[in-house]
Design a protein around this motif. Sequence first.
Motif, mmCIF file in Angstrom:
data_model
loop_
_atom_site.group_PDB
_atom_site.id
_atom_site.type_symbol
_atom_site.label_atom_id
_atom_site.label_comp_id
_atom_site.label_asym_id
_atom_site.label_seq_id
_atom_site.Cartn_x
_atom_site.Cartn_y
_atom_site.Cartn_z
ATOM 1 N N GLU A 291 7.706 -39.852 61.518
ATOM 2 C CA GLU A 291 7.692 -39.142 62.794
ATOM 3 C C GLU A 291 6.867 -39.884 63.839
ATOM 4 O OE1 GLU A 291 6.326 -35.224 62.061
ATOM 5 O OE2 GLU A 291 8.150 -34.575 61.024
ATOM 6 N N GLU A 292 5.775 -40.489 63.388
ATOM 7 C CA GLU A 292 4.935 -41.258 64.310
ATOM 8 C C GLU A 292 5.622 -42.549 64.734
ATOM 9 O OE1 GLU A 292 1.310 -41.841 62.229
ATOM 10 O OE2 GLU A 292 0.615 -39.763 62.463
ATOM 11 N N GLU A 293 6.381 -43.117 63.830
ATOM 12 C CA GLU A 293 7.063 -44.381 64.119
ATOM 13 C C GLU A 293 8.300 -44.180 64.990
ATOM 14 O OE1 GLU A 293 6.689 -47.751 63.249
ATOM 15 O OE2 GLU A 293 4.623 -47.117 62.901
ATOM 16 N N ALA A 294 8.858 -43.002 64.951
ATOM 17 C CA ALA A 294 10.111 -42.756 65.669
ATOM 18 C C ALA A 294 10.015 -43.036 67.168
ATOM 19 C CB ALA A 294 10.575 -41.327 65.419
ATOM 20 N N PRO A 295 8.960 -42.574 67.893
ATOM 21 C CA PRO A 295 8.876 -42.876 69.332
ATOM 22 C C PRO A 295 8.756 -44.366 69.617
ATOM 23 C CG PRO A 295 7.449 -41.043 68.773
ATOM 24 C CD PRO A 295 7.915 -41.644 67.485
ATOM 25 N N ARG A 296 7.983 -45.082 68.792
ATOM 26 C CA ARG A 296 7.813 -46.522 69.007
ATOM 27 C C ARG A 296 9.129 -47.260 68.818
ATOM 28 N NH1 ARG A 296 7.283 -50.906 66.122
ATOM 29 N NH2 ARG A 296 7.332 -49.757 64.151
ATOM 30 N N ARG A 297 9.868 -46.884 67.757
ATOM 31 C CA ARG A 297 11.160 -47.522 67.526
ATOM 32 C C ARG A 297 12.120 -47.208 68.663
ATOM 33 N NH1 ARG A 297 10.407 -45.848 62.069
ATOM 34 N NH2 ARG A 297 11.790 -44.071 62.423
ATOM 35 N N ALA A 298 12.035 -45.987 69.179
ATOM 36 C CA ALA A 298 12.913 -45.608 70.286
ATOM 37 C C ALA A 298 12.610 -46.432 71.533
ATOM 38 C CB ALA A 298 12.758 -44.123 70.591
ATOM 39 N N GLU A 300 11.245 -49.446 71.559
ATOM 40 C CA GLU A 300 11.680 -50.817 71.300
ATOM 41 C C GLU A 300 13.182 -50.963 71.493
ATOM 42 O OE1 GLU A 300 10.373 -51.730 67.388
ATOM 43 O OE2 GLU A 300 8.282 -52.080 67.965
ATOM 44 N N GLU A 301 13.928 -49.983 71.003
ATOM 45 C CA GLU A 301 15.382 -50.030 71.166
ATOM 46 C C GLU A 301 15.766 -49.906 72.635
ATOM 47 O OE1 GLU A 301 16.908 -46.944 68.756
ATOM 48 O OE2 GLU A 301 16.431 -47.926 66.838
ATOM 49 N N GLU A 302 15.040 -49.081 73.368
ATOM 50 C CA GLU A 302 15.316 -48.913 74.791
ATOM 51 C C GLU A 302 14.999 -50.191 75.557
ATOM 52 O OE1 GLU A 302 13.917 -46.058 78.531
ATOM 53 O OE2 GLU A 302 13.295 -45.600 76.477
ATOM 54 N N THR A 304 15.077 -53.257 74.347
ATOM 55 C CA THR A 304 16.094 -54.256 74.012
ATOM 56 C C THR A 304 17.341 -54.052 74.860
ATOM 57 O OG1 THR A 304 15.281 -54.373 71.741
ATOM 58 C CG2 THR A 304 17.492 -55.224 72.166
ATOM 59 N N GLU A 305 17.724 -52.810 75.031
ATOM 60 C CA GLU A 305 18.902 -52.512 75.841
ATOM 61 C C GLU A 305 18.647 -52.840 77.313
ATOM 62 O OE1 GLU A 305 19.761 -48.465 75.182
ATOM 63 O OE2 GLU A 305 20.430 -48.738 73.106
ATOM 64 N N THR A 306 17.408 -52.615 77.762
ATOM 65 C CA THR A 306 17.064 -52.887 79.169
ATOM 66 C C THR A 306 17.136 -54.371 79.490
ATOM 67 O OG1 THR A 306 15.610 -50.966 79.209
ATOM 68 C CG2 THR A 306 15.286 -52.612 80.932
ATOM 69 N N GLU A 307 16.667 -55.209 78.544
ATOM 70 C CA GLU A 307 16.692 -56.658 78.759
ATOM 71 C C GLU A 307 18.112 -57.175 78.898
ATOM 72 O OE1 GLU A 307 14.592 -58.422 75.588
ATOM 73 O OE2 GLU A 307 12.633 -57.627 76.167
ATOM 74 N N GLY A 308 19.008 -56.590 78.193
ATOM 75 C CA GLY A 308 20.384 -57.076 78.239
ATOM 76 C C GLY A 308 21.207 -56.465 79.353
ATOM 77 N N SER A 309 20.672 -55.486 80.072
ATOM 78 C CA SER A 309 21.426 -54.798 81.119
ATOM 79 C C SER A 309 20.850 -55.131 82.488
ATOM 80 C CB SER A 309 21.362 -53.279 80.904
ATOM 81 O OG SER A 309 21.843 -52.951 79.622
ATOM 82 N N PRO A 310 21.656 -55.405 83.511
ATOM 83 C CA PRO A 310 21.168 -55.724 84.863
ATOM 84 C C PRO A 310 20.569 -54.502 85.532
ATOM 85 C CG PRO A 310 23.547 -55.490 84.876
ATOM 86 C CD PRO A 310 23.123 -55.429 83.441
#
Length: 329
Positions: A291-298, A300-302, A304-310
């Motif tokens: 549960e503690e790791e879930a926000p951090r992973r979210a 990180e995933e967000e 990663t998506e931001t870097e690839g999107s203009p």
Amino acid sequence: MGQCVTKCKNPTSSLGSKSGDKESGSKSHHKKGGSAGGGHKEEPGAQGSKAAIDLSNGTKASEVSAETPVISAVMGEPRKDECLDGDGLSMLRLDELFCCYKDEQEDAILEEGMEMFCNDLCVDPAEFRVLVLAWKFQAATMCKFTRKEFVEGCKAIQADSLEGICSRFPVMLLDARGEENFKDLYRFTFQFGLDADEGQRSLQRDIAIALWRLVFTQDSPAILEHWLDFLSENPSSIRGISRDTWNMFLNFTQAIGPDLSNYSEDEAWPSLFDTFVEWELERRKREEEEEEEAPRRAREEEGTETEGSPTPERLETEGSRGSQTWGGH
């Protein structure tokens, strides 16, 4: 539960049914009311129709009274020739009701008769009400009511017909909620689940799991499902459940809080409980970490998506550059 638990060792089987297929209950239990010989037996519906035709032609009622015992035993209708006990119960009707379902060879209601009995009561052999009824009857074995158990049990709940038994279910379920009554029902369930023919002294793990779920139908403790998960996930180390472990689990649910903080290995708990508490605390710790790791992973995933999107700013800059280039031409 489909087949009788103690007979086939199948935890998905029923308390009072060999096959679990209720269609077999469509076979009339009134077959026991026929003659002992092997001659042709008419279906109950056919007999009833014949009786109605004969009566309409002037035949005396006494000439078609063969169906009367069955009807009175099932519906609780009074008869002129019956004697009532001190509680107003008809021993004749009780005997007739028992004979509707008893085995042809043994003076007891066995698996097939039990299935038909439950079907006529409109209850599922796997449900809690059947366990409570067996408790009231003090049945020694699953899938079986001896004549004494059946008669004495019906007298205990003050019912001498199917209709009467059905009407007592609400009271029986209420009785089972009482603290002392439930303790008695709980301990009865362990003995009820043993295979007397094999001289069992402990319940098979899968049967114990099924019976724990069943006996706690009305009031399930918070820790129950975690306890059953523990038993299911550790099959190699848990072969059977002893009477002591079964009885102590009820004490465990009453004495130990949901967070398990007041559990102590120094107290006289079965060693299996020590293992369970350790397993459960580790499971909860893993859940908390996830549960503690879930926000951090979210995040990180967000990212990663931001870097690839203009971004809007980036799109505006690139658009102005394109306009300047076209304007230059």
